[in-house]
Design a protein around this motif. Sequence first.
Motif, short mmCIF file in Angstrom:
data_model
loop_
_atom_site.label_atom_id
_atom_site.label_comp_id
_atom_site.label_asym_id
_atom_site.label_seq_id
_atom_site.Cartn_x
_atom_site.Cartn_y
_atom_site.Cartn_z
N ILE A 196 0.86 -1.21 0.00
CA ILE A 196 0.00 0.00 0.00
C ILE A 196 0.88 1.25 0.00
N GLU A 197 0.55 2.20 -0.87
CA GLU A 197 1.32 3.45 -0.90
C GLU A 197 0.45 4.61 -1.41
N MET A 198 0.86 5.78 -0.98
CA MET A 198 0.17 7.00 -1.39
C MET A 198 0.42 7.26 -2.89
N VAL A 199 -0.62 7.77 -3.59
CA VAL A 199 -0.38 8.26 -4.96
C VAL A 199 -0.78 9.73 -5.01
N GLY A 200 -0.09 10.49 -5.85
CA GLY A 200 -0.42 11.91 -5.96
C GLY A 200 0.08 12.67 -4.73
N THR A 201 -0.58 13.79 -4.49
CA THR A 201 -0.15 14.64 -3.37
C THR A 201 -1.27 14.70 -2.34
N PRO A 202 -0.96 14.61 -1.08
CA PRO A 202 -2.02 14.68 -0.07
C PRO A 202 -2.68 16.07 -0.08
N VAL A 203 -3.99 16.10 0.16
CA VAL A 203 -4.66 17.40 0.29
C VAL A 203 -4.53 17.81 1.75
N ARG A 204 -3.85 18.95 1.97
CA ARG A 204 -3.64 19.41 3.35
C ARG A 204 -4.59 20.55 3.65
N SER A 205 -4.87 20.72 4.94
CA SER A 205 -5.67 21.84 5.36
C SER A 205 -4.72 22.86 5.96
N PRO A 206 -4.86 24.14 5.62
CA PRO A 206 -3.97 25.10 6.29
C PRO A 206 -4.41 25.21 7.75
N GLY A 207 -3.87 26.11 8.48
CA GLY A 207 -4.25 26.20 9.90
C GLY A 207 -3.03 25.87 10.71
N ASN A 208 -2.95 26.48 11.90
CA ASN A 208 -1.69 26.34 12.63
C ASN A 208 -1.78 25.52 13.90
N ILE A 209 -2.94 24.91 14.18
CA ILE A 209 -2.97 24.08 15.39
C ILE A 209 -3.07 22.60 15.05
N SER A 210 -3.99 22.24 14.15
CA SER A 210 -4.15 20.84 13.81
C SER A 210 -3.34 20.55 12.55
N HIS A 211 -2.43 19.61 12.63
CA HIS A 211 -1.59 19.27 11.46
C HIS A 211 -2.38 18.28 10.62
N LYS A 212 -3.19 18.87 9.75
CA LYS A 212 -4.29 18.12 9.19
C LYS A 212 -4.06 17.67 7.75
N VAL A 213 -4.48 16.42 7.48
CA VAL A 213 -4.50 15.93 6.10
C VAL A 213 -5.97 15.65 5.79
N ASP A 214 -6.48 16.27 4.72
CA ASP A 214 -7.90 16.08 4.39
C ASP A 214 -8.13 14.89 3.48
N GLU A 215 -7.16 14.62 2.63
CA GLU A 215 -7.37 13.55 1.66
C GLU A 215 -6.02 12.94 1.28
N LEU A 216 -5.99 11.62 1.18
CA LEU A 216 -4.75 10.94 0.83
C LEU A 216 -5.12 9.67 0.07
N ARG A 217 -4.87 9.69 -1.22
CA ARG A 217 -5.27 8.53 -2.03
C ARG A 217 -4.14 7.50 -2.03
N CYS A 218 -4.53 6.23 -1.88
CA CYS A 218 -3.54 5.15 -1.84
C CYS A 218 -3.93 4.04 -2.81
N VAL A 219 -2.93 3.32 -3.29
CA VAL A 219 -3.19 2.14 -4.12
C VAL A 219 -2.41 0.95 -3.57
N PHE A 220 -2.83 -0.24 -3.95
CA PHE A 220 -2.13 -1.46 -3.55
C PHE A 220 -2.62 -2.61 -4.42
N THR A 221 -1.94 -3.73 -4.35
CA THR A 221 -2.38 -4.89 -5.12
C THR A 221 -3.60 -5.50 -4.43
N PRO A 222 -4.73 -5.56 -5.15
CA PRO A 222 -5.92 -6.14 -4.50
C PRO A 222 -5.72 -7.64 -4.24
N THR A 223 -6.31 -8.10 -3.17
CA THR A 223 -6.17 -9.52 -2.82
C THR A 223 -7.55 -10.08 -2.52
N VAL A 224 -7.84 -11.26 -3.06
CA VAL A 224 -9.08 -11.92 -2.67
C VAL A 224 -8.68 -12.97 -1.63
N GLU A 225 -9.17 -12.76 -0.39
CA GLU A 225 -8.79 -13.71 0.66
C GLU A 225 -9.85 -14.79 0.75
#
Length: 431
Positions: free
Chosen positions: A399-428
């Motif tokens: 599993i790994e991030m793709v693209g750039t994370p969407v960050r929220s500005p602001g100086n108290i909460s170190h916030k990530v609003d969106e982070l897209r990830c991909v990985f090899t799907p597995t059928v268990e």
Amino acid sequence: MQPREELSREQIALSDPELWRAPEEVIEGAFVTLRREAPVSFHSEVALPPLVEAGPGYWALTKYADITHVSHDTDTFISGKGIAIWDFPPAMQELFHHLGFEDEPRHGRLRRIVSRAFTAGQINHLESVIAEEARRTVDAIIETGEVEFVSEVGGRLPVRIICELLGIPDEYHEPIYKQSGIAMQVADPSLLVGVGAEELQCKFMEILQAGNFLNELLHELVTERQRHPRDDIITTLMTAREDGESLTELEFRQFFMLLAIAGNETVRNALAHGMEALTRYPDQRQLWAGDVERYADSAANEIIRWATPVMHFRRTATRDAVIGGQEIKAGEKVVMFYRSGNRDEQVFDQPYRFDIARPIRPAHVAFGGPGRHYCMGAHLARKEIALMFSELLSRIPDIEMVGTPVRSPGNISHKVDELRCVFTPTVERVA
Ligand code: HEM
């Protein structure tokens, strides 16, 4: 990560929303400059016309030693006048008041009572719930091959744990998740700078409504428990023991508000920063995936230092004092920038290296410095992060991030609003 010192000392304004919209390397670069040239520096506060006038300004502490000193000296540096940079407008004060704003002796009394929610038995139970929730989360995504990490992985776990801690039924998880995110904005007026008068009024209303919603919800639950006491935490906290101590309904609601705000977004953001870091530093991901158990604790601790989900908290001086050679007058605001303390090159070896095997001493200050207000959820938060990544790295190690994370500005909460990830799907297949 290589900090970029693009701003001169004079250009660094810690309340300026523009700074917090800059790339992470530039924000880090500003703190490198401050630690070297002005470890204790004065900054102005923002105004939100026509509703809020600018406060008197504050001293920003950027060195680890000064942050831990102030955090520890709770007689000289109190929390009772506020822990966010601004003073909340009167309409928000009671609604968003909680344990974190209390000084002794009231703080000690409340902390003694709420510690009943964090007994060894309760923590053991919560650890098994965390493991189960981590399993469920991975079950839900493993066949898909892609995921929006913040909402589908990072967001659910902390809400479930807080609700489990207090015995709040499942149907409330979703609304608590949504409304606590809105309520959290109360701590950060810099997000509202430049917003027109009408929109500002709407934003204030939205924050108040979120606070009222959480309050009402708890009122319902408390009323229900008063009618039908159960063997659960709500009943335990509100029932006096031999020592005669218990929470009033108001105190209980305030405790919930603290957990909903402090224990929710913090863990979600730490998980997102962790995922980003494990993508940017594949050697570290490989190391962890190669021996999931061995690194779980030190890696979780490093993710929390790296993320520093709460970037600052404030204190107010009760008397004249000197910090790092700088005179501070009684009544002045002092703000501990944990984010900077956690990168202090005099304390951490290669602070800009993400190192999952980093020793846990010296302790980072992401949970606050040492002292009476040290985070009560630190152990739980570490477990949430350790168990969630253990599950992810065992079952979908690529599993790994793709693209750039969407960050929220602001100086108290170190916030990530969106982070897209991909990985090899597995059928268990069930054996
Ligand atoms: C990575 C996640 C977390 C971070 C970074 C974090 C950070 C902090 C910080 C910086 C403080 C304030 C310390 C001070 O004012 O000196 C604090 C206080 C607190 N936190 Fe956390 N927290 C996290 C997770 C949690 C969780 C999961 C819970 C509960 C389930 C929790 C419960 C509390 C409580 C009750 C306090 C108030 C302590 C007091 O004022 O006496 N936190 N936290």
